[in-house]
Write a protein that holds these residues in place. Structure first.
Motif, PDB file in Angstrom:
ATOM      1  N   GLU A  53       0.844  -1.189   0.000  1.00  0.00           N
ATOM      2  CA  GLU A  53       0.000   0.000   0.000  1.00  0.00           C
ATOM      3  C   GLU A  53       0.882   1.242   0.000  1.00  0.00           C
ATOM      4  O   GLU A  53       1.784   1.383   0.834  1.00  0.00           O
ATOM      5  CB  GLU A  53      -0.915  -0.001   1.229  1.00  0.00           C
ATOM      6  N   LEU A  59      -2.644   0.612  -4.328  1.00  0.00           N
ATOM      7  CA  LEU A  59      -1.896  -0.631  -4.184  1.00  0.00           C
ATOM      8  C   LEU A  59      -0.949  -0.811  -5.361  1.00  0.00           C
ATOM      9  O   LEU A  59      -1.351  -0.712  -6.523  1.00  0.00           O
ATOM     10  CB  LEU A  59      -2.857  -1.823  -4.094  1.00  0.00           C
ATOM     11  N   VAL A  80      -1.709  -7.889   0.986  1.00  0.00           N
ATOM     12  CA  VAL A  80      -1.109  -6.579   1.207  1.00  0.00           C
ATOM     13  C   VAL A  80       0.045  -6.782   2.178  1.00  0.00           C
ATOM     14  O   VAL A  80      -0.156  -7.241   3.312  1.00  0.00           O
ATOM     15  CB  VAL A  80      -2.133  -5.578   1.777  1.00  0.00           C
TER      16      VAL A  80
END
Length: 133
Positions: A53, A59, A80
């Motif tokens: 992120e 992203l 993530v």
């Protein structure tokens, strides 16, 4: 050795929203693109893309550029990661080469190749090439 878990969370996002990493060094030949399309058509997504992120909340891809590019309208699974830019670059540089260092267990490979079926010519060509190694 102390190993840190860098997976911050799992999400499902639209592939078109993922930003390619500007330092991605991998090129994807036509045979690979076709084989990936074949596997996605026969199986679907069975692995998550790796992202980090950015400060603006977007992203950035670390691994999975071809999958995201191949299915831009799909909702895709992503992990993530809690990594810095330098760590992302290290993952970008080492992720595929580490996997490529594996060597085949020939009997197990031959057994799988004899049992697994595919309707897709590109996937069959990929498996035939694997058998020839």
């Amino acid at each position: 050795m102390q190993v840190r878990d860098r997976v911050k969370e799992f999400r499902r996002v639209n592939a078109a929203e993922l930003q390619p990493h500007p330092r991605n060094w991998r090129l994807h030949p036509v045979a690979q693109r076709n084989a990936l399309r074949g596997v996605l058509a026969e199986i679907g997504y069975a692995d998550a893309l790796l992202v980090r992120e950015l400060d603006d909340g977007s992203l950035q891809l670390i691994d999975g550029h071809l999958r995201a590019e191949t299915t831009p309208d799909a909702t895709v699974p992503v992990l993530v990661l809690d990594v810095t830019e330098a760590e992302a670059e290290k993952i970008l540089l080492t992720h595929d080469p580490l996997a490529a260092m594996a060597t085949p267990a020939h009997e197990e490979l031959a057994s799988l190749l004899a049992e697994v079926e595919t309707e897709n010519d590109s996937v069959r060509q990929m498996l035939d090439a694997l058998a020839a190694k």
